[in-house]
Design an enzyme around this catalytic site. Structure first.
Site, PDB file in Angstrom:
ATOM      1  N   SER A 116      37.904 -84.958 -81.488  1.00  0.00           N
ATOM      2  CA  SER A 116      37.285 -84.710 -80.191  1.00  0.00           C
ATOM      3  C   SER A 116      35.780 -84.907 -80.293  1.00  0.00           C
ATOM      4  O   SER A 116      35.178 -84.665 -81.335  1.00  0.00           O
ATOM      5  CB  SER A 116      37.605 -83.284 -79.722  1.00  0.00           C
ATOM      6  N   ASP A 117      35.197 -85.367 -79.199  1.00  0.00           N
ATOM      7  CA  ASP A 117      33.749 -85.509 -79.136  1.00  0.00           C
ATOM      8  C   ASP A 117      33.325 -85.299 -77.691  1.00  0.00           C
ATOM      9  O   ASP A 117      34.108 -85.527 -76.761  1.00  0.00           O
ATOM     10  CB  ASP A 117      33.314 -86.896 -79.619  1.00  0.00           C
ATOM     11  N   GLN A 118      32.079 -84.857 -77.511  1.00  0.00           N
ATOM     12  CA  GLN A 118      31.615 -84.557 -76.165  1.00  0.00           C
ATOM     13  C   GLN A 118      30.157 -84.951 -75.986  1.00  0.00           C
ATOM     14  O   GLN A 118      29.344 -84.783 -76.896  1.00  0.00           O
ATOM     15  CB  GLN A 118      31.761 -83.060 -75.887  1.00  0.00           C
ATOM     16  N   GLY A 123      35.941 -86.651 -75.196  1.00  0.00           N
ATOM     17  CA  GLY A 123      36.928 -87.578 -75.736  1.00  0.00           C
ATOM     18  C   GLY A 123      37.931 -86.793 -76.570  1.00  0.00           C
ATOM     19  O   GLY A 123      37.556 -85.879 -77.312  1.00  0.00           O
TER      20      GLY A 123
END
Length: 194
Positions: free
Chosen positions: A69-71, A106
């Site tokens: 995950s990424d933000q 993401g």
């Protein structure tokens, strides 16, 4: 036998979110360069990084489902990262005052058994209140949100900064869209509710 579940993150916030699902999982730190590529949009960036984080630790786990995950936070077309210090946090929050800001998270689920990846990007919009310098300073002193994209923790005192929130899953604002993750896990025959 069920596959192991791995969270490709050492973020305490993502770990706490995943714990809400009462699943047994392990965390691992991915080594990924998070620099945006030239001309890359926020949506493209977070999806690429979510997948890259899952892939970075895949060699360590032969039979696993790996969550990446990424933000990023976008204010008036500009991607905001983690502020790192009080001065940058102040500038980010000052610029956010009265604005509608969108967070893009993401999410990727890599099945190392089949070498398949599911991925998506989930938006979440925050309408900030009009913030005075005193309000911003008080918030920064109290919460010290230096490792949070956009300079706030919505799960904490940061809720006082907002007028309204808009999105599918409030967990995505914190960094892990659980509703979408549950659907991805179920597609891999890894039911959350048994």
């Amino acid at each position: 036998m069920s596959q192991k579940l791995i969270l490709a993150s050492t973020s305490p916030f993502r770990k706490q979110l995943l714990e809400k699902l009462h699943l047994v999982f392990t965390t691992a730190k991915p080594d990924v360069d998070e620099t945006a590529l030239p001309e890359e949009t926020a949506i493209e960036l977070v999806e690429r990084l979510a997948i890259a984080k899952a892939q970075a630790i895949a060699p360590q786990f032969a039979d696993a489902l790996i969550i990446g995950s990424d933000q990023v936070c976008v204010n008036q077309g500009k991607i905001l990262g983690k502020p790192g210090n009080a001065a940058n946090a102040f500038e980010q929050l000052k610029a956010a005052s009265g604005q509608r800001i969108t967070f893009y998270t993401g999410l990727a689920l890599l099945n190392t058994r089949t070498a398949t990846v599911q991925s998506l990007v989930e938006p979440y919009t925050v309408q900030f209140r009009e913030l005075s310098e005193q309000m911003i300073n008080r918030y920064i002193e109290t919460e010290q949100p230096f490792n949070c994209a956009g300079s706030f923790k919505s799960e904490g005192y940061g809720i006082a900064l907002f007028e309204s929130l808009e999105g599918k899953d409030p967990n995505s604002l914190i960094g892990l869209p659980l509703i979408s993750l549950i659907k991805m896990l179920e597609k891999e025959n890894f039911p959350v509710l048994g």
